[in-house]
Scaffold this motif. Sequence first.
Motif, PDB file in Angstrom:
ATOM      1  N   TYR A  41       4.912  -9.228   8.005  1.00 19.22           N
ATOM      2  CA  TYR A  41       4.379  -7.833   7.831  1.00 19.22           C
ATOM      3  C   TYR A  41       2.864  -7.520   8.290  1.00 19.22           C
ATOM      4  O   TYR A  41       2.758  -6.480   9.146  1.00 19.22           O
ATOM      5  N   PHE A  42       2.081  -8.577   7.670  1.00 22.20           N
ATOM      6  CA  PHE A  42       0.781  -8.369   7.836  1.00 22.20           C
ATOM      7  C   PHE A  42       0.571  -8.265   9.692  1.00 22.20           C
ATOM      8  O   PHE A  42      -0.268  -7.706  10.142  1.00 22.20           O
ATOM      9  N   LYS A  43       1.312  -9.246  10.375  1.00 22.48           N
ATOM     10  CA  LYS A  43       0.766  -9.314  11.643  1.00 22.48           C
ATOM     11  C   LYS A  43       1.512  -8.316  12.661  1.00 22.48           C
ATOM     12  O   LYS A  43       0.876  -7.751  13.459  1.00 22.48           O
ATOM     13  N   THR A  44       2.645  -7.725  12.001  1.00 19.46           N
ATOM     14  CA  THR A  44       3.446  -6.545  12.842  1.00 19.46           C
ATOM     15  C   THR A  44       2.468  -5.383  12.453  1.00 19.46           C
ATOM     16  O   THR A  44       1.942  -4.667  13.480  1.00 19.46           O
ATOM     17  N   ASP A  70      12.909   6.501   8.210  1.00 19.82           N
ATOM     18  CA  ASP A  70      11.970   5.441   8.542  1.00 19.82           C
ATOM     19  C   ASP A  70      12.096   4.336   7.509  1.00 19.82           C
ATOM     20  O   ASP A  70      11.469   4.868   6.373  1.00 19.82           O
ATOM     21  N   THR A  71      11.971   3.070   7.574  1.00 19.50           N
ATOM     22  CA  THR A  71      11.962   2.148   6.656  1.00 19.50           C
ATOM     23  C   THR A  71      10.263   1.974   6.354  1.00 19.50           C
ATOM     24  O   THR A  71      10.171   1.728   5.221  1.00 19.50           O
ATOM     25  N   ALA A  72       9.575   2.521   7.170  1.00 19.01           N
ATOM     26  CA  ALA A  72       8.204   2.404   7.016  1.00 19.01           C
ATOM     27  C   ALA A  72       7.776   3.574   5.972  1.00 19.01           C
ATOM     28  O   ALA A  72       6.426   3.888   5.714  1.00 19.01           O
ATOM     29  N   ARG A  73       8.302   4.427   5.738  1.00 17.39           N
ATOM     30  CA  ARG A  73       8.228   5.806   4.953  1.00 17.39           C
ATOM     31  C   ARG A  73       8.315   5.373   3.456  1.00 17.39           C
ATOM     32  O   ARG A  73       9.060   5.874   2.706  1.00 17.39           O
ATOM     33  N   GLN A  74       7.366   4.530   3.235  1.00 18.71           N
ATOM     34  CA  GLN A  74       6.999   4.181   1.711  1.00 18.71           C
ATOM     35  C   GLN A  74       5.613   3.526   1.668  1.00 18.71           C
ATOM     36  O   GLN A  74       4.919   3.726   2.822  1.00 18.71           O
ATOM     37  N   ALA A  75       5.372   3.011   0.561  1.00 14.89           N
ATOM     38  CA  ALA A  75       3.986   2.332   0.452  1.00 14.89           C
ATOM     39  C   ALA A  75       3.753   1.109   1.203  1.00 14.89           C
ATOM     40  O   ALA A  75       4.740   0.638   1.487  1.00 14.89           O
ATOM     41  N   CYS A  76       2.553   0.951   1.592  1.00 11.44           N
ATOM     42  CA  CYS A  76       2.236  -0.455   2.302  1.00 11.44           C
ATOM     43  C   CYS A  76       2.822  -1.615   1.588  1.00 11.44           C
ATOM     44  O   CYS A  76       2.580  -1.666   0.384  1.00 11.44           O
ATOM     45  N   MET A  77       3.308  -2.573   2.393  1.00 10.14           N
ATOM     46  CA  MET A  77       4.017  -3.725   1.638  1.00 10.14           C
ATOM     47  C   MET A  77       2.808  -4.489   0.673  1.00 10.14           C
ATOM     48  O   MET A  77       2.953  -5.219  -0.305  1.00 10.14           O
ATOM     49  N   LEU A  78       1.716  -4.449   1.426  1.00  8.92           N
ATOM     50  CA  LEU A  78       0.437  -5.090   0.777  1.00  8.92           C
ATOM     51  C   LEU A  78       0.112  -4.505  -0.453  1.00  8.92           C
ATOM     52  O   LEU A  78      -0.300  -5.327  -1.571  1.00  8.92           O
ATOM     53  N   THR A  79       0.132  -3.195  -0.712  1.00  9.03           N
ATOM     54  CA  THR A  79      -0.236  -2.471  -1.939  1.00  9.03           C
ATOM     55  C   THR A  79       0.871  -2.768  -2.938  1.00  9.03           C
ATOM     56  O   THR A  79       0.757  -3.465  -4.183  1.00  9.03           O
ATOM     57  N   LYS A  80       2.208  -2.985  -2.618  1.00  6.24           N
ATOM     58  CA  LYS A  80       3.075  -3.113  -3.319  1.00  6.24           C
ATOM     59  C   LYS A  80       3.003  -4.514  -3.684  1.00  6.24           C
ATOM     60  O   LYS A  80       3.366  -4.879  -5.055  1.00  6.24           O
ATOM     61  N   SER A  81       2.825  -5.342  -2.951  1.00  2.00           N
ATOM     62  CA  SER A  81       2.815  -6.826  -3.301  1.00  2.00           C
ATOM     63  C   SER A  81       1.703  -7.102  -4.444  1.00  2.00           C
ATOM     64  O   SER A  81       1.973  -7.741  -5.310  1.00  2.00           O
ATOM     65  N   LEU A  82       0.761  -6.605  -4.397  1.00  2.00           N
ATOM     66  CA  LEU A  82      -0.477  -6.756  -4.965  1.00  2.00           C
ATOM     67  C   LEU A  82      -0.256  -6.317  -6.498  1.00  2.00           C
ATOM     68  O   LEU A  82      -0.375  -6.769  -7.454  1.00  2.00           O
TER      69      LEU A  82
END
Lengths: 197, 197
Positions: A62-65, A98-110
């Motif tokens: 995710y981060f790299k993309t 769009d699947t990106a239409r949500q919170a950042c995965m990093l935010t959710k992850s933390l």
Amino acid sequence: MVRAAPYDREIALDAAMSLFWDKGYHATSLKDLEATLHMKPGSIYAAFCSKENLYLLSLEHYFKTARARLRTQLQQASSPLAGLGEHLRSYARLSQGDTARQACMLTKSLVDTRSTDPVIAQKTQEYLGQIRSDFAATFDRAKALGELPADADSNRLARRFQANVTALRFELHQGTPQDEILNLAEDMARELEQLRI
Amino acid sequence: MVRAAPYDREIALDAAMSLFWDKGYHATSLKDLEATLHMKPGSIYAAFCSKENLYLLSLEHYFKTARARLRTQLQQASSPLAGLGEHLRSYARLSQGDTARQACMLTKSLVDTRSTDPVIAQKTQEYLGQIRSDFAATFDRAKALGELPADADSNRLARRFQANVTALRFELHQGTPQDEILNLAEDMARELEQLRI
DNA sequence: GGTGTTTTTGAGCGATCACTCAATGCTTTT
DNA sequence: AAAAGCATTGAGTGATCGCTCAAAAACACC
């Protein structure tokens, strides 16, 4: 059948990323992963060692993309500040499906792992820090090009900018109506562009 | 021993709230709750029906507490805008050990449950909406008192303000250094106060 | 087509999950 | 002090968790 390893691995990682991004680390079960990756438990463990490790690899993917997308966006812009403004507005233009239409995965992850999985939490913060330093570098370029005053505090601006992105994407996550999203992104972008000399 | 029901229930609910707030819905197990509430499984289910219901009650308890705190803060301020600015700065002043020094429970809740538990997610959005309407009402008061131009869009300002609060509290969650938190809160508060006529 | 290597399979492991209920206290009533 | 009424207990429920491994299948090489 022997897989064409690196190719299929990339496919599987991308699918795992989408699933984890959507459901979060704790709510995603091995059963879910088996179904999504079309792999049996044994294969998953042969390829990725553990659920935690698969999550870490998905997070890295995710981060790299995300970082690559950001850098392209910034490079194509007419100026550093224009690029950052465009970045904000591009979230508001994401189509409904769009699947990106949500919170950042990093935010959710933390949020998901800070107090339960220190290894994941630390990596997540590392990635957030690297993206923030990309923002700071962009503000630095703006200063060098005379787009910002020479005494502007790039790190402070980067922190503020990242906070805006986080909040904007959380609104996408919430399902806030499109016109309100557009207004919010516009408010944020204008505020940014008012820094211009 | 028969509990003095309403009192002890409040205590238990407060403890459950803290635990859920910290660990999230999915990562909190019944074992965790037993230890924190000092209750055996049977008692928990007699009192709260299910884990989901206990979470919903905890969330309601959080909402009521947070809203009451906000309203007091706004009432004690010298003006509506001053109150909102003070609200932002008060997060930055939270002491290191304070349990509130993390993301808003409603934010965490929505991230945790949006795609796994629709009932919780919907309630969460309801609460977020109610707090936002408190913000909007405050901007309305600012307009009525001539602190803001008469054509200011209260709902839009409220959305923007809530986004700022969300982002600021996420930085607390991340463990961002105190001086950077202070800068961020200051940036947000100044931006708000520049709306003043 | 036989042999050796690698990959995939899926039944099943112990642990833990959310949750139940018959037995056991404690309190109140009489 | 006996009986009735409830809240509390904790061992135990079936289901699901993350994960393993011996057997089978698919391949590469000769």
